[in-house]
Scaffold this motif. Structure first.
Motif, PDB file in Angstrom:
ATOM      1  N   ARG A 102       0.829  -1.211   0.000  1.00 42.17           N
ATOM      2  CA  ARG A 102       0.000   0.000   0.000  1.00 42.17           C
ATOM      3  C   ARG A 102       0.861   1.258   0.000  1.00 42.17           C
ATOM      4  NH1 ARG A 102      -5.880  -0.814   2.685  1.00 42.17           N
ATOM      5  NH2 ARG A 102      -6.069  -2.860   1.785  1.00 42.17           N
ATOM      6  N   ALA A 103       1.996   1.156   0.686  1.00 41.28           N
ATOM      7  CA  ALA A 103       2.865   2.328   0.743  1.00 41.28           C
ATOM      8  C   ALA A 103       3.361   2.699  -0.653  1.00 41.28           C
ATOM      9  CB  ALA A 103       4.030   2.065   1.683  1.00 41.28           C
ATOM     10  N   ASP A 104       3.698   1.687  -1.461  1.00 39.79           N
ATOM     11  CA  ASP A 104       4.129   1.975  -2.838  1.00 39.79           C
ATOM     12  C   ASP A 104       3.044   2.782  -3.558  1.00 39.79           C
ATOM     13  OD1 ASP A 104       6.473   0.502  -2.516  1.00 39.79           O
ATOM     14  OD2 ASP A 104       5.535  -1.357  -3.193  1.00 39.79           O
ATOM     15  N   LEU A 105       1.787   2.359  -3.392  1.00 41.90           N
ATOM     16  CA  LEU A 105       0.679   3.055  -4.057  1.00 41.90           C
ATOM     17  C   LEU A 105       0.500   4.464  -3.499  1.00 41.90           C
ATOM     18  CD1 LEU A 105      -2.015   0.192  -4.153  1.00 41.90           C
ATOM     19  CD2 LEU A 105      -0.352   0.796  -5.907  1.00 41.90           C
ATOM     20  N   MET A 106       0.751   4.613  -2.181  1.00 39.93           N
ATOM     21  CA  MET A 106       0.549   5.927  -1.555  1.00 39.93           C
ATOM     22  C   MET A 106       1.475   6.983  -2.129  1.00 39.93           C
ATOM     23  SD  MET A 106      -0.061   4.329   2.184  1.00 39.93           S
ATOM     24  CE  MET A 106       0.277   5.742   3.200  1.00 39.93           C
ATOM     25  N   PHE A 107       2.676   6.559  -2.518  1.00 42.11           N
ATOM     26  CA  PHE A 107       3.606   7.539  -3.083  1.00 42.11           C
ATOM     27  C   PHE A 107       3.200   7.970  -4.505  1.00 42.11           C
ATOM     28  CE2 PHE A 107       6.670   5.667   0.118  1.00 42.11           C
ATOM     29  CZ  PHE A 107       6.679   6.798   0.926  1.00 42.11           C
ATOM     30  N   ASP A 108       2.297   7.219  -5.143  1.00 43.08           N
ATOM     31  CA  ASP A 108       1.811   7.645  -6.461  1.00 43.08           C
ATOM     32  C   ASP A 108       1.024   8.960  -6.381  1.00 43.08           C
ATOM     33  OD1 ASP A 108       2.957   5.380  -7.480  1.00 43.08           O
ATOM     34  OD2 ASP A 108       1.081   4.281  -7.790  1.00 43.08           O
ATOM     35  N   TYR A 109       0.572   9.333  -5.178  1.00 45.45           N
ATOM     36  CA  TYR A 109      -0.192  10.578  -5.018  1.00 45.45           C
ATOM     37  C   TYR A 109       0.698  11.822  -5.123  1.00 45.45           C
ATOM     38  CZ  TYR A 109      -4.136   7.788  -3.312  1.00 45.45           C
ATOM     39  OH  TYR A 109      -5.167   6.900  -3.202  1.00 45.45           O
ATOM     40  N   LEU A 110       1.994  11.622  -4.902  1.00 46.57           N
ATOM     41  CA  LEU A 110       2.908  12.772  -4.930  1.00 46.57           C
ATOM     42  C   LEU A 110       2.868  13.480  -6.286  1.00 46.57           C
ATOM     43  CD1 LEU A 110       5.950  11.116  -3.109  1.00 46.57           C
ATOM     44  CD2 LEU A 110       4.282  12.723  -2.132  1.00 46.57           C
ATOM     45  N   ALA A 111       2.717  12.697  -7.354  1.00 45.22           N
ATOM     46  CA  ALA A 111       2.700  13.286  -8.699  1.00 45.22           C
ATOM     47  C   ALA A 111       1.466  14.168  -8.897  1.00 45.22           C
ATOM     48  CB  ALA A 111       2.738  12.175  -9.751  1.00 45.22           C
ATOM     49  N   VAL A 112       0.340  13.769  -8.266  1.00 49.43           N
ATOM     50  CA  VAL A 112      -0.883  14.568  -8.389  1.00 49.43           C
ATOM     51  C   VAL A 112      -0.708  15.912  -7.671  1.00 49.43           C
ATOM     52  CG1 VAL A 112      -3.376  14.614  -7.960  1.00 49.43           C
ATOM     53  CG2 VAL A 112      -2.253  12.435  -8.476  1.00 49.43           C
ATOM     54  N   TRP A 113      -0.104  15.870  -6.507  1.00 48.77           N
ATOM     55  CA  TRP A 113       0.120  17.116  -5.753  1.00 48.77           C
ATOM     56  C   TRP A 113       1.060  18.043  -6.518  1.00 48.77           C
ATOM     57  CZ3 TRP A 113      -0.077  17.456   0.223  1.00 48.77           C
ATOM     58  CH2 TRP A 113      -1.240  16.831   0.693  1.00 48.77           C
ATOM     59  N   LYS A 114       2.048  17.444  -7.147  1.00 41.49           N
ATOM     60  CA  LYS A 114       2.992  18.240  -7.940  1.00 41.49           C
ATOM     61  C   LYS A 114       2.266  18.892  -9.112  1.00 41.49           C
ATOM     62  CE  LYS A 114       7.442  17.698 -10.277  1.00 41.49           C
ATOM     63  NZ  LYS A 114       8.470  16.744 -10.717  1.00 41.49           N
ATOM     64  N   GLN A 115       1.418  18.113  -9.758  1.00 44.27           N
ATOM     65  CA  GLN A 115       0.660  18.624 -10.907  1.00 44.27           C
ATOM     66  C   GLN A 115      -0.268  19.761 -10.492  1.00 44.27           C
ATOM     67  OE1 GLN A 115      -1.229  15.398 -13.036  1.00 44.27           O
ATOM     68  NE2 GLN A 115      -1.975  16.764 -14.634  1.00 44.27           N
ATOM     69  N   ALA A 116      -0.788  19.703  -9.251  1.00 38.25           N
ATOM     70  CA  ALA A 116      -1.709  20.747  -8.761  1.00 38.25           C
ATOM     71  C   ALA A 116      -0.960  21.981  -8.250  1.00 38.25           C
ATOM     72  CB  ALA A 116      -2.598  20.176  -7.663  1.00 38.25           C
ATOM     73  N   GLY A 117       0.375  21.944  -8.292  1.00 35.58           N
ATOM     74  CA  GLY A 117       1.134  23.160  -7.970  1.00 35.58           C
ATOM     75  C   GLY A 117       1.687  23.227  -6.563  1.00 35.58           C
ATOM     76  N   LEU A 118       1.534  22.158  -5.772  1.00 37.72           N
ATOM     77  CA  LEU A 118       2.123  22.189  -4.435  1.00 37.72           C
ATOM     78  C   LEU A 118       3.633  21.998  -4.532  1.00 37.72           C
ATOM     79  CD1 LEU A 118      -0.960  21.153  -3.853  1.00 37.72           C
ATOM     80  CD2 LEU A 118      -0.011  20.703  -1.586  1.00 37.72           C
ATOM     81  N   THR A 119       4.378  22.813  -3.808  1.00 36.71           N
ATOM     82  CA  THR A 119       5.825  22.649  -3.776  1.00 36.71           C
ATOM     83  C   THR A 119       6.165  21.431  -2.914  1.00 36.71           C
ATOM     84  OG1 THR A 119       6.126  23.945  -1.759  1.00 36.71           O
ATOM     85  CG2 THR A 119       6.111  25.164  -3.859  1.00 36.71           C
ATOM     86  N   PRO A 120       7.396  20.894  -3.067  1.00 33.71           N
ATOM     87  CA  PRO A 120       7.784  19.775  -2.195  1.00 33.71           C
ATOM     88  C   PRO A 120       7.651  20.125  -0.710  1.00 33.71           C
ATOM     89  CG  PRO A 120       9.303  19.915  -4.030  1.00 33.71           C
ATOM     90  CD  PRO A 120       8.401  21.121  -4.130  1.00 33.71           C
ATOM     91  N   MET A 121       8.022  21.356  -0.317  1.00 37.67           N
ATOM     92  CA  MET A 121       7.914  21.720   1.095  1.00 37.67           C
ATOM     93  C   MET A 121       6.448  21.721   1.542  1.00 37.67           C
ATOM     94  SD  MET A 121       9.902  22.345   3.703  1.00 37.67           S
ATOM     95  CE  MET A 121      11.435  23.302   3.565  1.00 37.67           C
ATOM     96  N   GLU A 122       5.553  22.239   0.694  1.00 38.62           N
ATOM     97  CA  GLU A 122       4.124  22.225   1.032  1.00 38.62           C
ATOM     98  C   GLU A 122       3.592  20.799   1.130  1.00 38.62           C
ATOM     99  OE1 GLU A 122       2.684  26.460  -0.960  1.00 38.62           O
ATOM    100  OE2 GLU A 122       2.897  24.691  -2.238  1.00 38.62           O
ATOM    101  N   THR A 123       4.077  19.947   0.236  1.00 36.76           N
ATOM    102  CA  THR A 123       3.661  18.543   0.281  1.00 36.76           C
ATOM    103  C   THR A 123       4.118  17.895   1.585  1.00 36.76           C
ATOM    104  OG1 THR A 123       3.735  18.377  -2.120  1.00 36.76           O
ATOM    105  CG2 THR A 123       3.903  16.316  -0.896  1.00 36.76           C
ATOM    106  N   LEU A 124       5.374  18.146   1.954  1.00 35.56           N
ATOM    107  CA  LEU A 124       5.891  17.581   3.211  1.00 35.56           C
ATOM    108  C   LEU A 124       5.113  18.114   4.417  1.00 35.56           C
ATOM    109  CD1 LEU A 124       9.750  17.639   2.589  1.00 35.56           C
ATOM    110  CD2 LEU A 124       8.204  15.678   2.459  1.00 35.56           C
ATOM    111  N   ARG A 125       4.724  19.383   4.355  1.00 36.04           N
ATOM    112  CA  ARG A 125       3.949  19.967   5.459  1.00 36.04           C
ATOM    113  C   ARG A 125       2.599  19.248   5.602  1.00 36.04           C
ATOM    114  NH1 ARG A 125       3.958  25.681   4.136  1.00 36.04           N
ATOM    115  NH2 ARG A 125       6.162  25.531   4.663  1.00 36.04           N
ATOM    116  N   GLY A 126       1.971  18.971   4.469  1.00 38.73           N
ATOM    117  CA  GLY A 126       0.685  18.258   4.484  1.00 38.73           C
ATOM    118  C   GLY A 126       0.812  16.823   4.956  1.00 38.73           C
ATOM    119  N   MET A 127       2.039  16.301   4.914  1.00 42.28           N
ATOM    120  CA  MET A 127       2.286  14.920   5.343  1.00 42.28           C
ATOM    121  C   MET A 127       2.886  14.850   6.747  1.00 42.28           C
ATOM    122  SD  MET A 127       3.942  13.428   1.794  1.00 42.28           S
ATOM    123  CE  MET A 127       3.495  11.681   1.888  1.00 42.28           C
TER     124      MET A 127
END
Ligand code: ZN
Length: 422
Positions: free
Chosen positions: A337-362
């Motif tokens: 499941r963890a492998d699949l969970m990391f597939d969401y990172l590409a969607v966040w990137k596409q929506a304009g979230l920076t890596p730091m914003e993504t890490l903050r949300g996680m």
């Protein structure tokens, strides 16, 4: 493959970490402040960070771990899991998974998945319902007893819904068998009782479904749930896609909107202004194609996939507090499941979230929603030693999270890659 065998996974049980650990970190990322500090030392005693800084003296006898070639950051969090649930995909009825599996069997799946997530760097999860007769409570308790390694778990107990659970068109002669998975509650009084029932069984969050039927909860009903849950110090999460039901949830002051795929800008603005979190469960298209409509719960993939990215883009632009939640309920051969969970990172990137914003949300934002921010979600003195390390800078490429090679949970090392000496 060689690196895989060289990685040590320690997931069976957790002996007490008596020694002082000194972690020499090449870089420490703090998503809550948006900063990176070079050449830090982190001291860990009794499962807690006792000191962190650049010029720290390492106490005599401390065990030193060399993470000088690593990027260290707080353990990841997923605010929307269903670890005991594996949906039967294809044309099978939605109910198939819980009709054919006992609660004890599902508890074992929940533990298996919880350990897979921990090994991948998720040190805290919020399991948001669908665990039969409270299977996830027992997974949580077994981990808390120290019988098994696992993440910190906040669980919802049974999902509270208007009559029918998340089922549609069940013939009357079958009865309301969904009661083994859901709590029907159809008045203010029944909602209060359902909330109290879940909290009695240890729920750390209350989950309501607001728009999975033709009849929706009223403002008065949702307010009752919020009042009852908050009185016990427990937040309320609602499954809602949009429309009037979302207006009701926002007005009632729930703590998080789960999914919210069809939220308008006006609704997102209100969510922002009221400080409500959006747990956006941004399914990548490839996963939606596997899930299909999930027995009528989801719109078709070709409709939903672009809506998800559009809504996340707008939520981000409007400054909504976005928290990572995967909502994964299926398996894909050869992947955890963890492998699949990391597939969401590409969607966040596409929506304009920076890596730091993504890490903050996680990490830190999730910790606030989960109400664990006094103990977890940042790397600071006095907080739990929940941390991970990756061999490349995730602020350059967020996909580096897939390569986690060190995981520490409450001061216990649960994963140690070959790059990390000793
Ligand atoms: Zn869900």
């Amino acid at each position: 493959m060689k690196a895989l065998f060289a990685t040590v996974l320690l997931l069976l049980a957790l002996p007490a970490p008596a020694e002082i650990l000194a972690l020499r970190a090449g870089a420490v990322i703090d998503p809550s402040r948006g900063t990176v500090d070079r050449d830090q030392t982190i001291l860990v005693e009794n499962g807690v960070i006792s000191a962190i800084g650049a010029e720290l003296a390492v106490p005599a006898g401390a065990r030193v771990l060399d993470l000088t070639h690593e990027w260290v950051l707080p353990g990841l969090m997923d605010a929307h899991t269903h670890l005991t649930l594996t949906e039967v995909t294809g044309d099978a009825p939605f109910e198939s998974f819980y009709i054919k599996e006992s609660t004890s069997y599902r508890a074992m799946r929940g533990l298996h998945n919880a350990q897979a997530l921990l090994a991948a760097g998720f040190t805290t999860v919020r399991d948001i319902g669908n665990s039969g007769e409270y299977a996830m409570q027992d997974v949580r308790r077994a981990i808390e007893h120290g019988w098994f390694a696992g993440p910190t778990i906040i669980d919802a107990g049974k999902i509270i819904t208007p009559f029918g659970g998340q089922s549609h068109e069940i013939p009357p002669e079958q009865g309301s068998f969904w009661k083994y998975e859901y709590l029907d509650a159809d008045s203010v009084a029944e909602i209060r009782k359902a909330v109290r029932t879940n909290i009695y069984y240890g729920a750390g969050v209350i989950k309501l479904v607001l728009d999975n039927s033709a009849y929706h909860y009223s403002l008065e009903e949702v307010r009752a749930a919020v009042e009852e849950a908050h009185r016990a110090g427990v937040p309320v999460a609602v499954h809602v896609y949009g429309g009037e039901a979302a207006d009701t949830a926002i007005e009632a002051g729930v703590d998080s909107i789960e999914h919210g795929f069809f939220l308008t800008d006006a609704q997102l603005k209100k969510i922002h202004d009221k400080g409500i979190f959006l747990v956006s469960t941004d399914f990548p298209r490839a996963l939606l194609d596997v899930i299909g409509t999930s027995g009528g719960i989801f719109p078709p993939p070709e409709v939903l996939a672009p809506k998800i990215i559009d809504r996340l883009t707008r939520a981000h632009r409007l400054g909504v507090r976005i928290v990572y939640g995967s909502d994964i309920v299926m398996e894909r051969a050869g992947q955890t499941r963890a492998d699949l969970m990391f597939d969401y990172l590409a969607v966040w990137k596409q929506a304009g979230l920076t890596p730091m914003e993504t890490l903050r949300g996680m990490t830190s934002e999730a910790a606030q929603l989960l109400r664990v921010d006094a103990t977890r979600g940042r790397l600071a003195r006095g907080l739990a030693a929940d941390l991970i390390a990756v061999p490349a800078d995730p602020l350059t490429d967020i996909e580096a999270l897939r390569r986690v090679d060190f995981v520490m949970k409450n001061g216990h090392i649960v994963r140690q890659g070959a790059r990390i000496a000793p």
